[in-house]
Write a protein that holds these residues in place. Structure first.
Motif, PDB file in Angstrom:
ATOM      1  N   HIS A  77     -27.129 -28.097 -42.787  1.00  0.00           N
ATOM      2  CA  HIS A  77     -26.210 -28.250 -41.659  1.00  0.00           C
ATOM      3  C   HIS A  77     -27.015 -28.383 -40.367  1.00  0.00           C
ATOM      4  O   HIS A  77     -27.979 -27.663 -40.145  1.00  0.00           O
ATOM      5  N   ASP A  79     -26.026 -29.097 -36.034  1.00  0.00           N
ATOM      6  CA  ASP A  79     -24.916 -29.324 -35.108  1.00  0.00           C
ATOM      7  C   ASP A  79     -25.378 -29.388 -33.660  1.00  0.00           C
ATOM      8  O   ASP A  79     -26.538 -29.105 -33.338  1.00  0.00           O
ATOM      9  N   ASN A  83     -27.738 -25.383 -34.035  1.00  0.00           N
ATOM     10  CA  ASN A  83     -27.906 -24.711 -35.319  1.00  0.00           C
ATOM     11  C   ASN A  83     -28.447 -25.684 -36.357  1.00  0.00           C
ATOM     12  O   ASN A  83     -27.925 -26.788 -36.517  1.00  0.00           O
ATOM     13  N   GLN A  93     -19.768 -20.179 -44.410  1.00  0.00           N
ATOM     14  CA  GLN A  93     -20.059 -20.609 -43.046  1.00  0.00           C
ATOM     15  C   GLN A  93     -18.759 -20.901 -42.323  1.00  0.00           C
ATOM     16  O   GLN A  93     -17.798 -21.400 -42.933  1.00  0.00           O
ATOM     17  N   MET A  95     -17.298 -22.568 -38.463  1.00  0.00           N
ATOM     18  CA  MET A  95     -17.464 -23.099 -37.115  1.00  0.00           C
ATOM     19  C   MET A  95     -16.107 -23.081 -36.419  1.00  0.00           C
ATOM     20  O   MET A  95     -15.126 -23.567 -36.979  1.00  0.00           O
ATOM     21  N   HIS A 103     -21.483 -32.395 -35.841  1.00  0.00           N
ATOM     22  CA  HIS A 103     -22.379 -31.841 -36.853  1.00  0.00           C
ATOM     23  C   HIS A 103     -22.563 -32.840 -37.992  1.00  0.00           C
ATOM     24  O   HIS A 103     -21.810 -33.791 -38.147  1.00  0.00           O
ATOM     25  N   ARG A 131     -18.424 -21.979 -31.651  1.00  0.00           N
ATOM     26  CA  ARG A 131     -19.292 -20.932 -32.200  1.00  0.00           C
ATOM     27  C   ARG A 131     -19.591 -21.233 -33.662  1.00  0.00           C
ATOM     28  O   ARG A 131     -18.865 -21.990 -34.308  1.00  0.00           O
ATOM     29  N   TYR A 132     -20.675 -20.600 -34.147  1.00  0.00           N
ATOM     30  CA  TYR A 132     -21.163 -20.802 -35.509  1.00  0.00           C
ATOM     31  C   TYR A 132     -21.477 -19.442 -36.104  1.00  0.00           C
ATOM     32  O   TYR A 132     -22.033 -18.576 -35.436  1.00  0.00           O
ATOM     33  N   GLN A 133     -21.118 -19.268 -37.397  1.00  0.00           N
ATOM     34  CA  GLN A 133     -21.449 -18.026 -38.093  1.00  0.00           C
ATOM     35  C   GLN A 133     -21.673 -18.335 -39.561  1.00  0.00           C
ATOM     36  O   GLN A 133     -20.926 -19.130 -40.155  1.00  0.00           O
ATOM     37  N   GLN A 134     -22.673 -17.700 -40.142  1.00  0.00           N
ATOM     38  CA  GLN A 134     -22.984 -17.893 -41.561  1.00  0.00           C
ATOM     39  C   GLN A 134     -23.455 -16.561 -42.130  1.00  0.00           C
ATOM     40  O   GLN A 134     -24.276 -15.879 -41.520  1.00  0.00           O
TER      41      GLN A 134
END
Length: 238
Positions: A77, A79, A83, A93, A95, A103, A131-134
């Motif tokens: 990934h 973006d 990230n 994951q 977003m 992305h 925002r991004y979280q994984q």
């Protein structure tokens, strides 16, 4: 009185692009079914297989919560937030696209396809800061359990999104049963079977079937074979 809608696996939209073999539970891209546009705030449930070394070029999103769950293989990934990550089997994951992101997603492996679910949920709030979280899941928590992988709460288990939704992964042994209790009144539930066969309040659903349920407080799940499945508790209205 519970209301249910059954989406059999063979009624999904299908597109085989060679590099991408995609099944759509809800209307997507060139496949449109006016009766299958969304389930409450659940807009997209795509069941994708990406060929080795192939993927999705850079493309935009906005005002959508986008959840990716790899089932086999990896997904690279990148973006516009900076990230650059590899999402592996066992990860989840999210977003929050908010005001807008771009992305790309590629299978980084030259000798193995990647299978994944990509899920879109309409957000509770528009135009949030992207925002991004994984995270990496502990898959042992899924054995004969509803293991929470997503919620509205940053402090809870799993990732979080801008919506009053709760997602769980479950891996039941044959004949195991467990009752699910709703988190928020008036939410609905969309159950998607990854493998095996289960019954939900007596309704049998098989591999890659989807079952939408609303107007309930609790649901009884019974595995009629060894079974893995995804539960998505979703607001039915904004």
């Amino acid at each position: 009185m519970k209301n249910t809608i059954l989406h059999k696996a063979n009624t999904r939209g299908h597109a085989d692009h060679g590099w991408l073999n995609a099944y759509h539970s809800f209307s997507f891209a060139s496949w449109y079914n006016p009766e299958r546009v969304q389930f409450g705030m659940l807009r997209v449930l795509n069941d994708d297989t990406v060929a080795a070394g192939m993927g999705f070029g850079t493309h935009p999103h906005d005002n959508m919560e986008i959840i990716t769950i790899p089932l086999e293989g990896d997904l690279a990934h990148k973006d516009s937030m900076g990230n650059t990550e590899v999402i592996k089997t066992g990860d989840v994951q999210v977003m929050s696209a908010g005001t807008g992101i771009q992305h790309s997603e590629f299978n980084p492996n030259a000798d193995q396809h990647t299978k994944l679910f990509q899920i879109w949920v309409f957000p509770k709030y528009r135009n949030v800061t992207p925002r991004y979280q994984q995270i990496t899941l502990d898959i042992t928590e899924q054995k004969n359990n509803f293991a929470q992988i997503l919620s509205p709460n940053a402090e809870d288990a799993g990732v979080w999104i801008y919506q009053d939704a709760w997602f769980y992964l479950a891996d039941f042994d044959k004949n195991f049963s467990k009752t699910y209790y709703i988190n928020k009144e008036n939410n609905g539930m969309y159950v998607f079977v990854i493998s095996g066969t289960i019954t939900v309040d007596g309704q049998e659903i098989e591999t890659r079937d989807g079952l939408g349920i609303c107007e309930f407080n609790d649901l009884e799940f019974i595995a009629t074979s060894d079974a893995k499945f995804l539960l998505m508790e979703i607001p039915m209205e904004q």
